[in-house]
Design a protein around this motif. Structure first.
Motif, PDB file in Angstrom:
ATOM      1  N   LYS A  21       0.872  -1.113   0.229  1.00 52.02           N
ATOM      2  CA  LYS A  21      -0.034   0.069  -0.061  1.00 52.02           C
ATOM      3  C   LYS A  21       0.815   1.234   0.078  1.00 52.02           C
ATOM      4  O   LYS A  21       0.705   2.159  -0.688  1.00 52.02           O
ATOM      5  CB  LYS A  21      -0.921  -0.078   1.074  1.00 52.02           C
ATOM      6  N   ASP A  22       1.983   1.258   0.835  1.00 51.64           N
ATOM      7  CA  ASP A  22       2.682   2.565   1.127  1.00 51.64           C
ATOM      8  C   ASP A  22       3.926   2.294   1.476  1.00 51.64           C
ATOM      9  O   ASP A  22       4.251   2.077   2.747  1.00 51.64           O
ATOM     10  CB  ASP A  22       2.157   3.605   1.657  1.00 51.64           C
ATOM     11  N   ALA A  23       5.123   1.804   0.945  1.00 50.49           N
ATOM     12  CA  ALA A  23       6.533   1.268   1.238  1.00 50.49           C
ATOM     13  C   ALA A  23       7.123   2.581   1.685  1.00 50.49           C
ATOM     14  O   ALA A  23       8.235   2.461   2.277  1.00 50.49           O
ATOM     15  CB  ALA A  23       7.267   0.632   0.278  1.00 50.49           C
ATOM     16  N   SER A  24       6.722   4.036   1.635  1.00 48.17           N
ATOM     17  CA  SER A  24       7.426   4.990   2.342  1.00 48.17           C
ATOM     18  C   SER A  24       6.994   5.390   3.633  1.00 48.17           C
ATOM     19  O   SER A  24       7.631   6.128   4.373  1.00 48.17           O
ATOM     20  CB  SER A  24       7.048   6.204   1.384  1.00 48.17           C
ATOM     21  N   VAL A  25       6.194   4.480   4.251  1.00 41.88           N
ATOM     22  CA  VAL A  25       5.896   4.703   5.720  1.00 41.88           C
ATOM     23  C   VAL A  25       7.160   4.268   6.723  1.00 41.88           C
ATOM     24  O   VAL A  25       7.958   3.400   6.114  1.00 41.88           O
ATOM     25  CB  VAL A  25       4.704   4.023   6.125  1.00 41.88           C
ATOM     26  N   SER A  26       7.228   4.739   7.756  1.00 39.39           N
ATOM     27  CA  SER A  26       8.447   4.365   8.688  1.00 39.39           C
ATOM     28  C   SER A  26       8.329   3.154   9.082  1.00 39.39           C
ATOM     29  O   SER A  26       7.089   2.287   9.086  1.00 39.39           O
ATOM     30  CB  SER A  26       8.286   5.484   9.810  1.00 39.39           C
ATOM     31  N   GLN A  27       9.358   2.384   9.699  1.00 34.49           N
ATOM     32  CA  GLN A  27       9.302   1.324  10.259  1.00 34.49           C
ATOM     33  C   GLN A  27       8.282   0.999  11.340  1.00 34.49           C
ATOM     34  O   GLN A  27       7.684   0.029  11.526  1.00 34.49           O
ATOM     35  CB  GLN A  27      10.812   0.772  10.670  1.00 34.49           C
ATOM     36  N   ALA A  28       8.404   2.137  12.283  1.00 33.22           N
ATOM     37  CA  ALA A  28       7.366   2.103  13.347  1.00 33.22           C
ATOM     38  C   ALA A  28       5.954   1.887  13.010  1.00 33.22           C
ATOM     39  O   ALA A  28       5.111   1.349  13.534  1.00 33.22           O
ATOM     40  CB  ALA A  28       7.669   3.396  14.096  1.00 33.22           C
ATOM     41  N   GLU A  29       5.627   2.762  11.945  1.00 37.09           N
ATOM     42  CA  GLU A  29       4.121   2.682  11.210  1.00 37.09           C
ATOM     43  C   GLU A  29       3.978   1.171  10.827  1.00 37.09           C
ATOM     44  O   GLU A  29       2.933   0.552  10.868  1.00 37.09           O
ATOM     45  CB  GLU A  29       3.912   3.863  10.115  1.00 37.09           C
ATOM     46  N   LEU A  30       5.081   0.789   9.876  1.00 30.50           N
ATOM     47  CA  LEU A  30       4.894  -0.661   9.440  1.00 30.50           C
ATOM     48  C   LEU A  30       4.734  -1.789  10.550  1.00 30.50           C
ATOM     49  O   LEU A  30       3.949  -2.568  10.332  1.00 30.50           O
ATOM     50  CB  LEU A  30       6.244  -1.053   8.665  1.00 30.50           C
ATOM     51  N   ALA A  31       5.632  -1.274  11.680  1.00 27.33           N
ATOM     52  CA  ALA A  31       5.277  -2.215  12.878  1.00 27.33           C
ATOM     53  C   ALA A  31       3.922  -2.407  13.406  1.00 27.33           C
ATOM     54  O   ALA A  31       3.381  -3.522  13.763  1.00 27.33           O
ATOM     55  CB  ALA A  31       6.171  -1.900  13.972  1.00 27.33           C
ATOM     56  N   ASP A  32       3.323  -1.075  13.631  1.00 27.29           N
ATOM     57  CA  ASP A  32       1.991  -1.199  13.912  1.00 27.29           C
ATOM     58  C   ASP A  32       0.949  -2.028  13.133  1.00 27.29           C
ATOM     59  O   ASP A  32       0.146  -2.451  13.493  1.00 27.29           O
ATOM     60  CB  ASP A  32       1.630   0.581  13.982  1.00 27.29           C
ATOM     61  N   LEU A  33       1.174  -1.427  11.659  1.00 21.10           N
ATOM     62  CA  LEU A  33       0.407  -2.133  10.871  1.00 21.10           C
ATOM     63  C   LEU A  33       0.459  -3.503  10.681  1.00 21.10           C
ATOM     64  O   LEU A  33      -0.634  -4.385  10.536  1.00 21.10           O
ATOM     65  CB  LEU A  33       0.567  -1.484   9.538  1.00 21.10           C
ATOM     66  N   ALA A  34       1.568  -4.003  10.921  1.00 22.96           N
ATOM     67  CA  ALA A  34       1.833  -5.711  10.913  1.00 22.96           C
ATOM     68  C   ALA A  34       1.839  -6.269  12.308  1.00 22.96           C
ATOM     69  O   ALA A  34       1.766  -7.386  12.461  1.00 22.96           O
ATOM     70  CB  ALA A  34       3.084  -6.004  10.325  1.00 22.96           C
ATOM     71  N   ALA A  35       1.592  -5.537  13.310  1.00 25.15           N
ATOM     72  CA  ALA A  35       1.290  -5.914  14.605  1.00 25.15           C
ATOM     73  C   ALA A  35       2.454  -6.821  15.082  1.00 25.15           C
ATOM     74  O   ALA A  35       2.900  -7.737  15.859  1.00 25.15           O
ATOM     75  CB  ALA A  35      -0.144  -6.693  14.775  1.00 25.15           C
ATOM     76  N   VAL A  36       3.890  -6.114  14.780  1.00 20.63           N
ATOM     77  CA  VAL A  36       4.942  -6.806  15.200  1.00 20.63           C
ATOM     78  C   VAL A  36       5.999  -5.634  15.775  1.00 20.63           C
ATOM     79  O   VAL A  36       5.655  -4.391  15.646  1.00 20.63           O
ATOM     80  CB  VAL A  36       5.795  -7.328  14.025  1.00 20.63           C
ATOM     81  N   SER A  37       6.883  -5.993  16.330  1.00 21.07           N
ATOM     82  CA  SER A  37       7.994  -4.941  16.847  1.00 21.07           C
ATOM     83  C   SER A  37       8.891  -4.197  15.907  1.00 21.07           C
ATOM     84  O   SER A  37       8.901  -4.961  14.632  1.00 21.07           O
ATOM     85  CB  SER A  37       8.943  -5.328  17.761  1.00 21.07           C
ATOM     86  N   PRO A  38       9.138  -2.915  16.218  1.00 22.95           N
ATOM     87  CA  PRO A  38       9.956  -2.429  14.914  1.00 22.95           C
ATOM     88  C   PRO A  38      11.334  -3.142  14.445  1.00 22.95           C
ATOM     89  O   PRO A  38      11.612  -3.326  13.104  1.00 22.95           O
ATOM     90  CB  PRO A  38      10.412  -1.100  15.344  1.00 22.95           C
ATOM     91  N   SER A  39      11.928  -3.849  15.453  1.00 23.56           N
ATOM     92  CA  SER A  39      13.193  -4.646  15.056  1.00 23.56           C
ATOM     93  C   SER A  39      12.640  -5.942  14.371  1.00 23.56           C
ATOM     94  O   SER A  39      13.224  -6.485  13.373  1.00 23.56           O
ATOM     95  CB  SER A  39      13.718  -5.049  16.263  1.00 23.56           C
ATOM     96  N   GLN A  40      11.419  -6.411  14.492  1.00 21.18           N
ATOM     97  CA  GLN A  40      10.855  -7.545  13.724  1.00 21.18           C
ATOM     98  C   GLN A  40      10.648  -6.955  12.263  1.00 21.18           C
ATOM     99  O   GLN A  40      10.690  -7.964  11.449  1.00 21.18           O
ATOM    100  CB  GLN A  40       9.590  -8.146  14.196  1.00 21.18           C
ATOM    101  N   VAL A  41      10.143  -5.879  11.972  1.00 18.18           N
ATOM    102  CA  VAL A  41      10.069  -5.439  10.947  1.00 18.18           C
ATOM    103  C   VAL A  41      11.030  -5.455   9.773  1.00 18.18           C
ATOM    104  O   VAL A  41      11.027  -6.167   8.717  1.00 18.18           O
ATOM    105  CB  VAL A  41       9.684  -4.136  10.551  1.00 18.18           C
TER     106      VAL A  41
END
Length: 160
Positions: A21-41
């Motif tokens: 959907k949007d690869a430009s979002v931050s790792q923190a936002e990706l972590a929230d969307l994927a329900a994982v930690s930022p390090s897991q992203v």
């Protein structure tokens, strides 16, 4: 585990859906969307790239706003399927930046290619100076794209 044996869990699917959907979002936002930690992203994205599930992260351009106002689908039939003809056609397509999609098909057509051009005269130039000069091609038929009803790179991953 071989390259084609990767198993995607729900977090992988959510992460891939978010990146599509949007690869430009931050790792923190990706972590929230994927329900994982930022390090897991980071680890998951690296793993998905390593196994080829995630081929790359790119910007998707609007062709008309980028000055490419003409698109066409071209059906190609080769003279025959001798290795030299197939290689000649594939080499040509790989060298042509104007070709954005090339697929081998079943039926009367051997390949479908999508070509983008600045305008109709540029499309004609591409056909005459590149495609029609390829001895491997026996027949071509093109259709100018009038309207894109749907044009996406997103794959259906289920609920994301």
């Amino acid at each position: 585990m071989k390259r084609d044996e990767i198993e995607l869990d729900e977090a992988d699917r959510r992460l891939l859906g978010a990146v599509q959907k949007d690869a430009s979002v931050s790792q923190a936002e990706l972590a929230d969307l994927a329900a994982v930690s930022p390090s897991q992203v980071s680890r998951r994205l690296a793993r998905l790239k390593e196994f080829g599930v995630l081929r790359g992260i790119v910007g998707v351009l609007e062709p008309k706003l980028a000055g490419l106002t003409c698109s066409a689908i071209i059906r190609v039939r080769l003279r025959d399927h001798a290795a030299a003809n197939v290689r000649a056609f594939r080499d040509l397509v790989e060298r042509m930046d104007e070709v954005t999609l090339c697929v081998m098909t079943t039926g009367e057509t051997d390949y479908l290619i999508k070509v983008v051009a600045r305008d109709l005269p540029h499309f004609q130039e591409i056909v005459q100076s590149k495609l029609l000069r390829c001895a491997a091609i026996a027949h071509m038929e093109s259709s100018i794209i009038l309207e894109h009803l749907k044009d996406t790179t997103a794959l259906p991953l289920g609920d994301t």
